[in-house]
Design a protein around this motif. Sequence first.
Motif, short mmCIF file in Angstrom:
data_model
loop_
_atom_site.label_atom_id
_atom_site.label_comp_id
_atom_site.label_asym_id
_atom_site.label_seq_id
_atom_site.Cartn_x
_atom_site.Cartn_y
_atom_site.Cartn_z
N ARG A 1 17.33 -5.64 16.40
CA ARG A 1 18.66 -5.95 16.94
C ARG A 1 18.55 -6.78 18.21
N GLU A 2 17.59 -6.44 19.07
CA GLU A 2 17.46 -7.20 20.31
C GLU A 2 17.02 -8.62 20.01
N HIS B 1 22.25 -15.49 21.01
CA HIS B 1 22.64 -15.92 22.36
C HIS B 1 22.19 -17.37 22.60
N ARG B 2 20.97 -17.68 22.14
CA ARG B 2 20.47 -19.04 22.33
C ARG B 2 21.22 -20.02 21.44
N ALA B 3 21.58 -19.60 20.23
CA ALA B 3 22.35 -20.47 19.33
C ALA B 3 23.70 -20.84 19.94
N MET C 1 10.76 -18.78 23.71
CA MET C 1 12.02 -19.36 24.17
C MET C 1 13.00 -18.30 24.62
N ASP C 2 12.91 -17.12 24.02
CA ASP C 2 13.88 -16.06 24.35
C ASP C 2 13.36 -15.12 25.42
N ARG C 3 12.16 -15.40 25.95
CA ARG C 3 11.60 -14.50 26.96
C ARG C 3 12.46 -14.47 28.22
N ARG D 1 17.84 -9.79 30.94
CA ARG D 1 18.47 -8.53 30.54
C ARG D 1 17.75 -7.33 31.14
N THR D 2 16.41 -7.46 31.21
CA THR D 2 15.67 -6.38 31.87
C THR D 2 16.08 -6.27 33.33
#
Length: 864
Positions: free
Chosen positions: A563-564, A571-573, A588-590, A596-597
């Motif tokens: 899910r994450e 979110h990137r799209a 790319m999503d790091r 979020r962390t």
Amino acid sequence: MDERTIISSPDGVEQARLAALAGLGILDTPAEREFDDVARLAAAALGAASAAVSLIDADRQWFKSRHGIPFAETPRDVAFCTHAVASQALLVVPDAAVDGRFAANPLVTQAGGIRFYAGVPLITRSGHCLGTLCVFDPTPRAGLSPAQETVLRDLARLAIDLIESRRLRRMGEIAAKVVEATSDAVLAVDRAGTIVYWNAAAEGMFGRSRDEALGCDVEIIIPARHATGHRERFARAAAGGATRLVGTSLELVGARADGTEFPIELSLARWGEGGPDQGFAAIVRDISGRKALEEERSRSQAFLDTVVTNLPAMLFVKDCRTRRYVMVNRAAEAVLGRAASSLVGATDRELFPLYGEAYEQRDSEAVAARRPHVFESVFVRDDGEAVHLRTTRSLIDGPDGPSQYILGIAENVTATRRAEAEVLRLAHYDPLTGLLNRASHGERMERLLRESVPFAMLSIDLDRFKAINDQFGHLVGDAVLRQVGERLRRRLGAADWVARLGGDEFIVILTGGSLRDRARAESEAIIGELAEPFVTDHAVAHLGASVGVVVVPDDGTTTEQVRESADLALHRAKRQGKNTVCFFNAGMDRAVRDRRTLENDLRRAVESDGIALAYQPVLSVETGQITSAEALARWTHPSRGAISPETFISLAEESGLIDRLGDQLLRRACTDARDWPSHVRVAVNLSPLQFVSGGLVGRIRSVLEEVGLEADRLQLEVTEGLMIRDVERTFGQLEQLRGLGMQVLIDDFGVGYSSLSYFQRFSFDKVKIDKSFVDTIATSHTSRAIVQSVVELGRKLGMGVVAEGVETEEQMRLLLECGCTHLQGYLFSRPIAADAIRHLLARDSGSADHTVDLATTGVRRRGS
């Protein structure tokens, strides 16, 4: 005249209206968001203080939804809406105080009472007027414009649609529960004869579990010797040809999984509306026992009579033509509170004058439908006891021909009302689209993960859907969501599924091979299909879609990871633009994951009140003394160290923490300033988002009262960006804050959306020149000219001018030459802790020797 006399009539219209209202089961129900939205929109659209969806009962006016109304109901004899119900036409009262019908009404004569009123009757499709959608105001008005009248009528139609759709939705949920709980086997097949539904009773009857039966041909329940004939009859029926199977009850032979045969009674009905998405539904009853009795005693009729008479559920039979009762069982006598001898031979109109017409109308609907018709209503016995009945009406053949009788089976579902919450929780499908809901999707996905089945998950978010709801209303929005579900469902293979998680969020699961290629192809095809216009009854809507894709197990092996990852890809799209597909990319999503962390860490810091304050002094050019100190938020992360305020303040705004964080920092700043010298103010920065809720003024007032700090010792700093969000709302709140005695400063002036019109709308106490101009004042003629212009503007408007970010003596000298009234920066002091600022202020106010001499071009700190 008593208000009830207005709408009462000898022909029982009022009694029928009350019965229709009671049958909806809506009175005294909890608040529902859709109805609340209608009242709120009505008040906003007509500029009225109050609005309500008002339902008129026998003795009262009850509000299903209300806006600006402190009470939930009124006596009927004082309700304005009674008149609108009586006339069943729009009622407009420009000034109730001068209207003879209402001048003495207590709702008018009380303080702040009703002066203006407008109400549109809520009339059901069956013609019953339930109440009104009304607006009213304590101020007289000239009436309604044509546009306002149109809006009010449209919202009234929306309200009545919500009322009627609410009833239908509850009926559907209850019917599904009954089918699953019935002791009869219920199954459904598509046009190809493939089993698509199999209830619990079918499992026990045919000895096959649901998983074993679904997807198999219906011939698994037919003896092999009858298979050929079955195929011919089924093919003819599927093609729309004549068949004796549909609409009647037939005695046939069924086959269990172990090969044994047994007699069954089958009732078959068509489902679907044509095309590939249709088939047949069957109710199957094991009649082995009945057949045994027929063979042994030849007394089947007596046996059936005994069963019917003693059936726990209420059962009745009516003649389809005359609508007279032919038979009622003992349970019916007990429920209705009347003997069978008084019922048989009479019609509902004769037996129940208040409800008979409605009962016979439902009979007509069952006859027209040619399939079981389910309806729930409230029956009031002669002794006054109300019983909730869910009645299924079906046509049955008689000795004189087909469909001679109406068979009704009614269940007492009074206790079911108390269990509705549980029924909803157990529901597996989204009621709007018919797709899997969040819970069902989660269960299926967990099963795939548990069994290590590879799959691709497409997380789909609709672009511009909120605009469709805002522009066309939720009725069109719901219609669009239903069509989205249909388009997605058409693309699925047999092993794939689609779910609606809520709002405009959809999930597609693909299984099988070539997952990445298929996921990309399907995503692009979905984007193309959802870009096609959505034609509804009320409007043509245009959407787009963004898709985030994860492939399991590559992108995750647990529910949380999958899910994450999908959320990050989506979110990137959306960030890259509309109509975009993005696969999860760990690299790319790091950054998003890291943010979020950090957001979670910030949430914990706010919850533990772990954001600190530092204070930077502001000096008066005239006296050289500290006149205020700006409170600056500081966050030291346990592992990352100091986090920039620009980073964590924007994160607080994005995550909805800004109100809570802002209140914490305001309370701490006011508490610290309470111990400072009385001439020193504390300046607190406000985020534009703190103004959105409209409760900022009250929260600041409460903090000042709680801490005990005088309002005139608080300065509030706002940025130019605040003003462009909602000018009227913003300046209104700033005026209230100024009215309490606080000073208001405009910060970072000159770098955002500077507009001199701000100073026409509001008298700021000070304007703060942004640090970027101070940094270059010694090297840029433009920067110096801008500073001089702001200083001159402040002088003419009576505003102080604060130069922030002063770091060098040359900058200070030039700012003094320009005429700035206050200075702030590292040249005088870095931001310091609360204890340090308290000691500094004590020295500064205790002796002139501790002031900064700004009269020369140099800086001299005396006594330091």
